[in-house]
Design a protein around this motif. Sequence first.
Motif, short mmCIF file in Angstrom:
data_model
loop_
_atom_site.label_atom_id
_atom_site.label_comp_id
_atom_site.label_asym_id
_atom_site.label_seq_id
_atom_site.Cartn_x
_atom_site.Cartn_y
_atom_site.Cartn_z
N ARG A 236 0.83 -1.21 0.00
CA ARG A 236 0.00 0.00 0.00
C ARG A 236 0.86 1.25 0.00
O ARG A 236 0.55 2.25 -0.66
N LEU A 237 1.97 1.22 0.74
CA LEU A 237 2.88 2.37 0.72
C LEU A 237 3.44 2.57 -0.68
O LEU A 237 3.58 3.70 -1.15
N ALA A 238 3.79 1.48 -1.35
CA ALA A 238 4.28 1.59 -2.73
C ALA A 238 3.21 2.18 -3.64
O ALA A 238 3.50 3.01 -4.51
N ASP A 239 1.94 1.78 -3.43
CA ASP A 239 0.84 2.36 -4.20
C ASP A 239 0.77 3.87 -4.02
O ASP A 239 0.42 4.61 -4.95
N LEU A 240 1.12 4.34 -2.84
CA LEU A 240 1.00 5.76 -2.50
C LEU A 240 2.25 6.56 -2.87
O LEU A 240 2.36 7.73 -2.52
N GLY A 241 3.19 5.92 -3.58
CA GLY A 241 4.34 6.67 -4.08
C GLY A 241 5.59 6.57 -3.24
O GLY A 241 6.60 7.21 -3.56
N GLY B 262 17.36 13.09 4.26
CA GLY B 262 17.87 13.62 3.00
C GLY B 262 17.03 13.19 1.82
O GLY B 262 16.74 13.98 0.91
N LEU B 263 16.58 11.93 1.82
CA LEU B 263 15.70 11.45 0.76
C LEU B 263 14.41 12.26 0.72
O LEU B 263 13.95 12.69 -0.34
N GLY B 264 13.82 12.48 1.89
CA GLY B 264 12.58 13.25 1.96
C GLY B 264 12.77 14.71 1.64
O GLY B 264 11.92 15.33 1.01
N ARG B 265 13.89 15.28 2.07
CA ARG B 265 14.16 16.69 1.79
C ARG B 265 14.33 16.91 0.29
O ARG B 265 13.87 17.93 -0.26
N ALA B 266 14.97 15.99 -0.40
CA ALA B 266 15.20 16.15 -1.82
C ALA B 266 13.94 15.94 -2.64
O ALA B 266 13.68 16.66 -3.61
N SER B 267 13.13 14.94 -2.26
CA SER B 267 12.01 14.53 -3.11
C SER B 267 10.67 15.10 -2.68
O SER B 267 9.75 15.20 -3.50
N GLY B 268 10.53 15.43 -1.40
CA GLY B 268 9.22 15.83 -0.88
C GLY B 268 8.32 14.66 -0.57
O GLY B 268 7.17 14.84 -0.18
N ARG B 269 8.82 13.42 -0.72
CA ARG B 269 8.05 12.22 -0.41
C ARG B 269 8.71 11.48 0.75
O ARG B 269 9.93 11.50 0.89
N PRO B 270 7.93 10.77 1.57
CA PRO B 270 8.52 10.13 2.74
C PRO B 270 9.33 8.90 2.38
O PRO B 270 8.95 8.11 1.52
N ALA B 271 10.46 8.75 3.03
CA ALA B 271 11.18 7.48 3.04
C ALA B 271 10.81 6.75 4.32
O ALA B 271 10.46 7.37 5.33
N VAL B 272 10.88 5.43 4.28
CA VAL B 272 10.52 4.61 5.44
C VAL B 272 11.78 4.19 6.18
O VAL B 272 12.78 3.81 5.56
N LEU B 273 11.74 4.27 7.48
CA LEU B 273 12.81 3.78 8.34
C LEU B 273 12.36 2.50 9.02
O LEU B 273 11.23 2.42 9.53
N VAL B 274 13.21 1.49 9.02
CA VAL B 274 12.90 0.20 9.64
C VAL B 274 14.02 -0.16 10.60
O VAL B 274 15.20 -0.18 10.21
N CYS B 275 13.65 -0.45 11.85
CA CYS B 275 14.67 -0.84 12.84
C CYS B 275 14.10 -1.88 13.78
O CYS B 275 12.89 -2.10 13.86
N GLU C 236 -3.12 3.56 5.15
CA GLU C 236 -3.86 4.77 4.78
C GLU C 236 -3.68 5.85 5.83
O GLU C 236 -3.52 7.04 5.51
N GLN C 237 -3.71 5.49 7.11
CA GLN C 237 -3.54 6.47 8.17
C GLN C 237 -2.14 7.08 8.14
O GLN C 237 -1.98 8.30 8.29
N ALA C 238 -1.12 6.23 7.94
CA ALA C 238 0.24 6.76 7.86
C ALA C 238 0.40 7.69 6.68
O ALA C 238 1.01 8.76 6.79
N ALA C 239 -0.17 7.31 5.52
CA ALA C 239 -0.05 8.15 4.33
C ALA C 239 -0.75 9.48 4.54
O ALA C 239 -0.26 10.53 4.15
N ALA C 240 -1.93 9.43 5.20
CA ALA C 240 -2.66 10.68 5.45
C ALA C 240 -1.86 11.60 6.36
O ALA C 240 -1.85 12.82 6.18
N ALA C 241 -1.16 11.01 7.34
CA ALA C 241 -0.39 11.83 8.28
C ALA C 241 0.75 12.57 7.59
O ALA C 241 0.98 13.75 7.85
#
Length: 606
Positions: free
Chosen positions: A16-21, A63-76, A153-158
């Motif tokens: 779903r995140l991939a669907d949202l860009g 940096g990814l988000g600052r350059a593109s304006g789209r969120p990158a995901v962090l996984v830990c 959907e909630q994460a994307a809306a946020a």
Amino acid sequence: MRSHDPYDTVSAFVARLADLGVSHAVISPGSRSTPLTLCFAAQPRIRTWVQIDERAAGFFALGLGRASGRPAVLVCTSGTAAANYLPAVVEASHGGVPMIVCSADRPPELRGWGSPQTIDQAGIYGTAVRWSVDLPVPGDPGAGPEDAVVWAEQAAAAVAAPDPGPAHLNWPLREPLEPTAPLRPAEPRPARRTDSSSESSECSEPRTASDMAQLARIVAECPRGVVVAGPWPGGGLATELLWAEEARRFAAWAGWPLIGEPVAQVRSDPARRGWRQKHSKPTGVISTADHLLADQALGEALRPDAAVLVGRTVTTKPVRLWLERAQPRHVVLIDPEDRWEQAVFRLTGNVAASVEALAGITRGEPPANREQPGGWLDTWRRLDRAARGALDSAIDSCPQMLSAQTARTLMGSLPAGSVVLAANSLPVRDLDAYVFNTGSVVCSANRGAAGIDGLVSTALGIAAEDPARPVALYTGDLALLHDLSGLTAAARLGLHLLVVCADNNGGGIFSMLPVAERIPPQDFERLFRTPHDIELWDIDGFAGILAQQVSAPAQLSEAVRFCVEMRSPGVDLLIVKIDRDADVAQRRQLASAAQQAARQALAERG
């Protein structure tokens, strides 16, 4: 109610995140996060980057988000891993940069019992995130794949809201963590509509129209006005350039000077490739405000009746203090996020306008008789021209390679389309004070919380968003030492980064502050300037880092051009040794020369 495979839930979430860009995920290795790691790695529409240090990973995603304006995901994984994201999350929050944090956690029955690598992760980022949720355990009865779509959907809306920033999803995961069958990416699912963006947009239109009409009236009533542009909030570098263009257009329409620093993009001029033309800069942009407005007499002569602020709070302290002293009748913030965040404590109005709305106001008739010889805008231009001439002459005649010349040479040597990330403290201020025209080089900085941490990793994230674009980091030595793990990641990730380090062996900015004169020298050195005495070029050859020292403008220029042309994976580190005392003396001499030239130009006007 039967349970299901948790990998179905996680895989549906990732799809779903991939669907949202969402196209980038930054993973730090760990055991508890195994389902998240494997599902992101299996999703072909999302590129995964592995960063072994979570603190560096957080700034890489920034940096990814600052350059593109789209969120990158962090996984830990669980435990202190999530805590190491906090500095980057704070910067993303204050800088308006979208980001999605997915932290793995122990299931509820293992929390609070002293289980290893278990801390209280729910709400760990406090008010620094726009949205946070502690999810049910995937695979448990009642937590089916459809719930994962709702979470996505909630994460994307946020993060896609008018006020972008980080979102946090805490994933409790129960053993066994390994997949029981070969992983296949989940199929794209139809989007569920979970926001009311169009409805809220329709509701906001009347207010925006009213605000813009009021702004037009202020411009008409106040011929002595200024536009002040600070760093832009989020949206990506392309959006920042659009905002800068509209700020220039608005200032020209109003007949007002535009005060803006390089990281506000307003000094860009794609038609010109360098800064060396003595008086070449975008028309109407005042590039010496840092010097002019620090002078009491000049500041009084340039007192405005109105100020329109765009972007975040300006880096230049003299501009902020001048606005507070001048107390214009109108101080209006163009604020698409409607957050009322400005450190200029004189706001009289707030316009929650988009870049399109700001463009709309300039389609009307401009105020009459604004552009007059000897008038308001002409005065600003003549003083700025005089100050720039004095600065050019003084910098060119200095036999030493100091900060001013370093900043100018770097900017004049980069090819068109490059990006420069300027470190906080002195480097970002050097660009403001000494670089009048940035040409077609895009300037950026972490000016949200304005820390000196994670800058190498942020620059690498910008490089990762578009590897074909040259990226340089202009930094001081302390900021560089703060992110050594970022330096070691470049070659492993297959990225190139040019780093130009103005090395003054410690915290040079403190020498410009009153504390330097108020305490014993030995205490100042130990507690504030903190010399580290590390020879940075000793890092040459480690982890794909090529380091060299340069000591003259021509040498720096040649090295910058060569490194950008070659651009093999790894870090090219160019070190300019800066004499701290000579640098402090030159900064003061340059400010004095600029102010003296401007005062003379003001007196000649009569």
